[in-house]
Write a protein that holds these residues in place. Structure first.
Motif, PDB file in Angstrom:
ATOM      1  N   GLU A  28      46.154 120.339  27.753  1.00 18.51           N
ATOM      2  CA  GLU A  28      47.008 120.877  28.803  1.00 18.51           C
ATOM      3  C   GLU A  28      48.415 121.226  28.313  1.00 18.51           C
ATOM      4  OE1 GLU A  28      46.996 117.959  31.864  1.00 18.51           O
ATOM      5  OE2 GLU A  28      44.883 118.285  32.422  1.00 18.51           O
ATOM      6  N   GLY A  29      48.927 120.455  27.367  1.00 22.51           N
ATOM      7  CA  GLY A  29      50.313 120.669  26.968  1.00 22.51           C
ATOM      8  C   GLY A  29      50.550 120.839  25.484  1.00 22.51           C
ATOM      9  N   ALA A  30      49.480 121.067  24.720  1.00 23.42           N
ATOM     10  CA  ALA A  30      49.600 121.277  23.268  1.00 23.42           C
ATOM     11  C   ALA A  30      50.368 120.140  22.600  1.00 23.42           C
ATOM     12  CB  ALA A  30      50.274 122.618  22.987  1.00 23.42           C
ATOM     13  N   LEU A  31      50.059 118.909  23.013  1.00 21.72           N
ATOM     14  CA  LEU A  31      50.769 117.755  22.465  1.00 21.72           C
ATOM     15  C   LEU A  31      50.549 117.623  20.961  1.00 21.72           C
ATOM     16  CD1 LEU A  31      52.484 115.226  22.924  1.00 21.72           C
ATOM     17  CD2 LEU A  31      50.369 113.977  23.457  1.00 21.72           C
ATOM     18  N   ALA A  32      49.319 117.877  20.499  1.00 19.40           N
ATOM     19  CA  ALA A  32      49.044 117.733  19.070  1.00 19.40           C
ATOM     20  C   ALA A  32      49.909 118.673  18.245  1.00 19.40           C
ATOM     21  CB  ALA A  32      47.561 118.003  18.797  1.00 19.40           C
ATOM     22  N   VAL A  33      50.092 119.896  18.711  1.00 19.38           N
ATOM     23  CA  VAL A  33      50.907 120.863  17.978  1.00 19.38           C
ATOM     24  C   VAL A  33      52.365 120.395  17.925  1.00 19.38           C
ATOM     25  CG1 VAL A  33      51.750 123.251  17.952  1.00 19.38           C
ATOM     26  CG2 VAL A  33      49.373 122.764  18.580  1.00 19.38           C
ATOM     27  N   ARG A  34      52.858 119.845  19.035  1.00 19.00           N
ATOM     28  CA  ARG A  34      54.248 119.361  19.049  1.00 19.00           C
ATOM     29  C   ARG A  34      54.428 118.175  18.108  1.00 19.00           C
ATOM     30  NH1 ARG A  34      55.694 117.279  23.826  1.00 19.00           N
ATOM     31  NH2 ARG A  34      53.786 117.619  25.029  1.00 19.00           N
ATOM     32  N   TRP A  35      53.334 117.439  17.888  1.00 20.53           N
ATOM     33  CA  TRP A  35      53.414 116.314  16.948  1.00 20.53           C
ATOM     34  C   TRP A  35      53.054 116.721  15.525  1.00 20.53           C
ATOM     35  CZ3 TRP A  35      50.840 111.747  20.085  1.00 20.53           C
ATOM     36  CH2 TRP A  35      51.750 111.313  21.068  1.00 20.53           C
ATOM     37  N   GLY A  36      52.821 117.985  15.328  1.00 21.16           N
ATOM     38  CA  GLY A  36      52.596 118.472  13.974  1.00 21.16           C
ATOM     39  C   GLY A  36      51.167 118.378  13.482  1.00 21.16           C
ATOM     40  N   GLU A  37      50.197 118.230  14.408  1.00 24.19           N
ATOM     41  CA  GLU A  37      48.795 118.149  14.014  1.00 24.19           C
ATOM     42  C   GLU A  37      47.989 119.238  14.725  1.00 24.19           C
ATOM     43  OE1 GLU A  37      47.763 116.300  11.672  1.00 24.19           O
ATOM     44  OE2 GLU A  37      49.472 114.933  11.462  1.00 24.19           O
ATOM     45  N   ARG A  38      46.778 119.518  14.222  1.00 23.72           N
ATOM     46  CA  ARG A  38      45.978 120.603  14.780  1.00 23.72           C
ATOM     47  C   ARG A  38      45.221 120.215  16.037  1.00 23.72           C
ATOM     48  NH1 ARG A  38      43.118 123.469   9.520  1.00 23.72           N
ATOM     49  NH2 ARG A  38      45.042 124.074   8.443  1.00 23.72           N
ATOM     50  N   SER A  39      44.875 118.952  16.195  1.00 22.53           N
ATOM     51  CA  SER A  39      44.030 118.542  17.305  1.00 22.53           C
ATOM     52  C   SER A  39      44.289 117.094  17.677  1.00 22.53           C
ATOM     53  CB  SER A  39      42.551 118.703  16.931  1.00 22.53           C
ATOM     54  OG  SER A  39      42.225 117.825  15.865  1.00 22.53           O
ATOM     55  N   ALA A  40      43.722 116.697  18.811  1.00 23.44           N
ATOM     56  CA  ALA A  40      43.841 115.306  19.241  1.00 23.44           C
ATOM     57  C   ALA A  40      43.184 114.373  18.232  1.00 23.44           C
ATOM     58  CB  ALA A  40      43.199 115.138  20.616  1.00 23.44           C
ATOM     59  N   ALA A  41      42.030 114.790  17.673  1.00 25.39           N
ATOM     60  CA  ALA A  41      41.346 113.954  16.684  1.00 25.39           C
ATOM     61  C   ALA A  41      42.207 113.752  15.441  1.00 25.39           C
ATOM     62  CB  ALA A  41      40.001 114.574  16.307  1.00 25.39           C
ATOM     63  N   ALA A  42      42.932 114.811  15.034  1.00 26.28           N
ATOM     64  CA  ALA A  42      43.811 114.683  13.864  1.00 26.28           C
ATOM     65  C   ALA A  42      44.949 113.709  14.140  1.00 26.28           C
ATOM     66  CB  ALA A  42      44.355 116.053  13.481  1.00 26.28           C
ATOM     67  N   VAL A  43      45.501 113.767  15.360  1.00 25.71           N
ATOM     68  CA  VAL A  43      46.564 112.818  15.737  1.00 25.71           C
ATOM     69  C   VAL A  43      46.023 111.397  15.681  1.00 25.71           C
ATOM     70  CG1 VAL A  43      48.042 112.029  17.622  1.00 25.71           C
ATOM     71  CG2 VAL A  43      47.811 114.479  17.159  1.00 25.71           C
ATOM     72  N   LEU A  44      44.851 111.190  16.249  1.00 28.10           N
ATOM     73  CA  LEU A  44      44.265 109.850  16.292  1.00 28.10           C
ATOM     74  C   LEU A  44      43.961 109.338  14.887  1.00 28.10           C
ATOM     75  CD1 LEU A  44      43.454 107.936  18.581  1.00 28.10           C
ATOM     76  CD2 LEU A  44      41.133 108.813  18.409  1.00 28.10           C
ATOM     77  N   ALA A  45      43.454 110.211  14.028  1.00 28.35           N
ATOM     78  CA  ALA A  45      43.131 109.800  12.668  1.00 28.35           C
ATOM     79  C   ALA A  45      44.385 109.356  11.923  1.00 28.35           C
ATOM     80  CB  ALA A  45      42.449 110.941  11.920  1.00 28.35           C
ATOM     81  N   VAL A  46      45.491 110.094  12.095  1.00 25.29           N
ATOM     82  CA  VAL A  46      46.736 109.775  11.388  1.00 25.29           C
ATOM     83  C   VAL A  46      47.400 108.528  11.960  1.00 25.29           C
ATOM     84  CG1 VAL A  46      49.075 110.586  10.906  1.00 25.29           C
ATOM     85  CG2 VAL A  46      47.144 112.150  10.654  1.00 25.29           C
ATOM     86  N   GLU A  47      47.532 108.490  13.279  1.00 21.64           N
ATOM     87  CA  GLU A  47      48.282 107.400  13.906  1.00 21.64           C
ATOM     88  C   GLU A  47      47.521 106.082  13.927  1.00 21.64           C
ATOM     89  OE1 GLU A  47      51.377 107.664  14.708  1.00 21.64           O
ATOM     90  OE2 GLU A  47      51.458 109.810  14.232  1.00 21.64           O
ATOM     91  N   ALA A  48      46.187 106.142  14.068  1.00 23.90           N
ATOM     92  CA  ALA A  48      45.396 104.913  14.145  1.00 23.90           C
ATOM     93  C   ALA A  48      44.734 104.566  12.822  1.00 23.90           C
ATOM     94  CB  ALA A  48      44.326 105.044  15.238  1.00 23.90           C
TER      95      ALA A  48
END
Length: 443
Positions: free
Chosen positions: A61-81
């Motif tokens: 809905e809000g392109a959160l992954a892009v604002r955090w510098g990642e391509r997708s939600a899965a990429a964010v989760l992989a990096v952060e967790a």
């Protein structure tokens, strides 16, 4: 109780239990600790799925992954967790199906898959099982609209008591049952993806990577099992010089023995081939319903192979190979010998291979060719040589069954292995035999 509260309580209980040195705990207490670890792991998966679902919603809905510098939600989760990317993708895919949704007007909507959402709240399954079921439901829904939601409760109920590999087989069966006309198409796609890749390594060795469709795997698995079964210990050699060569430390791994078997198969073929390929095909046990065999529609199974083949392929194999009938018995080949014989017949072994699917011990993956037939009630104490008094076990679990004095109970048609009290004070039953598709899957 909410998931987060359960997680906090059970994590605290596990931490308190671990205050005592592990070397000082008894066997029963160690078993309890293992169960507590499993429960905490499932709760972490359940909470993680909900967090991943919310993350996926915000990324969509809000392109959160892009604002955090990642391509997708899965990429964010992989990096952060710190998760493996494939595991992170599973969390996000399941999470997207179980978190509440919002309409365009901002109204709360139910999750996309409410039945799976309820299973997440119960925290009875691991992430791996939830992901496999969610993908199966999606595929069934894609192939047979309206049937995905009906099959989900059945798969979730079965998953609680199935090992991961057995759940995967059940999921494949559900897809085949929902779309029997698509079995030949999926089979042809598997054939296109099958093949052998040969790599020449710098040290002069060759590496073969073999990807097989079910039919090909059936032939090769039957041949390898015949040559690598424990206690048979055949010797393989390309020539007489190799026959006397000692093995490293007197033992060889299963991978080494499989290679020996392949070399032996090739060597034997070259020695006996008069210049053309003839004779009877390798014997395989193919399970197929009578209707499917007659019509050529639907799916069939090769013993020892997880994936299915089409009924049309089963018909073709029946035309070219030596047939081992799935429905055994009759005057010519009795299955129940009573007290007239101590040893089980070849017909009974085939029937047990179909019934038990291999070693009947929970979690054991030994194929039928590696197993022995055990009398549940020993023959020496009056036990008959009948199928009802038989169980297929690998040599290790056969020894455990006899020496540790396990028992077998039948409850509502299902067989359960019951440990002695000195192995498990609670004598918790374990389901015997491999999972076989039943009417429950046809929801």
């Amino acid at each position: 109780m909410a998931l987060e509260h359960r997680l906090a309580d059970e994590a605290a209980a596990l931490a308190a239990a671990l205050a005592e040195p592990l070397g000082a705990v008894g066997d029963d207490r160690l078993r309890d600790l293992i169960g507590m670890i499993g429960s905490v792991r499932r709760l972490v998966d359940a909470v993680g799925v909900r967090i991943a679902g919310e993350l996926a919603r915000r990324c969509d809905e809000g392109a959160l992954a892009v604002r955090w510098g990642e391509r997708s939600a899965a990429a964010v989760l992989a990096v952060e967790a710190g998760l493996d990317p494939a595991e992170a993708q599973d969390w996000c895919e399941v999470g997207a199906q179980v978190v509440p949704r919002l309409s365009l007007a901002g109204e709360d909507l139910s999750p996309r898959r409410p039945v799976i959402a309820e299973a997440v709240e119960r925290a009875e399954l691991t992430m791996r099982s939830l992901s496999r079921i969610a993908r199966t439901v999606d595929e069934v829904e894609c192939r047979a609209s309206g049937r995905g939601e009906s099959i989900a409760p059945v798969l979730l109920a079965e998953a609680v008591r199935l090992a991961p590999r057995e759940l995967a087989r059940l999921c494949r069966f559900a897809i085949d049952r929902a779309d029997p006309d698509g079995v030949p198409i999926r089979e042809e796609e598997q054939r296109r993806r099958a093949g052998v890749q040969v790599s020449h390594l710098p040290d002069g060795m060759l590496r073969w990577i073999v990807t097989m469709d079910p039919e090909s795997a059936g032939f090769l698995t039957a041949a390898l099992d015949a040559r690598t079964a424990p206690r048979r210990e055949p010797r393989f050699a390309v020539d007489d010089a190799l026959e006397d060569e000692p093995t490293e430390g007197g033992t060889r791994t299963l991978a080494h023995r499989r290679l020996d078997a392949l070399v032996s198969i090739a060597s034997e073929s070259l020695r006996h081939d008069p210049g053309n390929v003839a004779g009877t095909a390798v014997t395989m046990v193919v399970t197929v319903s009578l209707d499917a065999l007659r019509t050529g529609l639907g799916a069939a199974e090769i013993a020892g192979i997880d994936a299915t083949i089409s009924a049309a392929t089963a018909r073709r194999l029946a035309a070219q190979a030596e047939i081992v009938p799935v429905v055994l018995g009759g005057a010519s080949e009795p299955l129940d010998l009573g007290r007239s014989a101590r040893l089980f017949s070849a017909a009974q072994r085939r029937a047990l291979g179909l019934r038990d699917g291999g070693c009947a011990w929970w979690g054991c993956t030994a194929p039928p060719g590696w197993c022995e037939i055990a009398h549940v009630d020993p023959w020496a104490r009056g036990g008959p040589t009948d199928l009802d008094n038989a169980i297929l076990l690998c040599p290790f679990h056969h020894r455990r069954f006899d020496l540790d004095r396990w028992t077998l109970e039948v409850v509502e048609g299902e067989r359960w292995l019951v440990p002695p009290s000195w192995v498990d004070a609670r004598r918790t039953p374990r389901r015997a035999g491999r999972a076989r598709p039943t009417g429950r899957v046809a929801a």
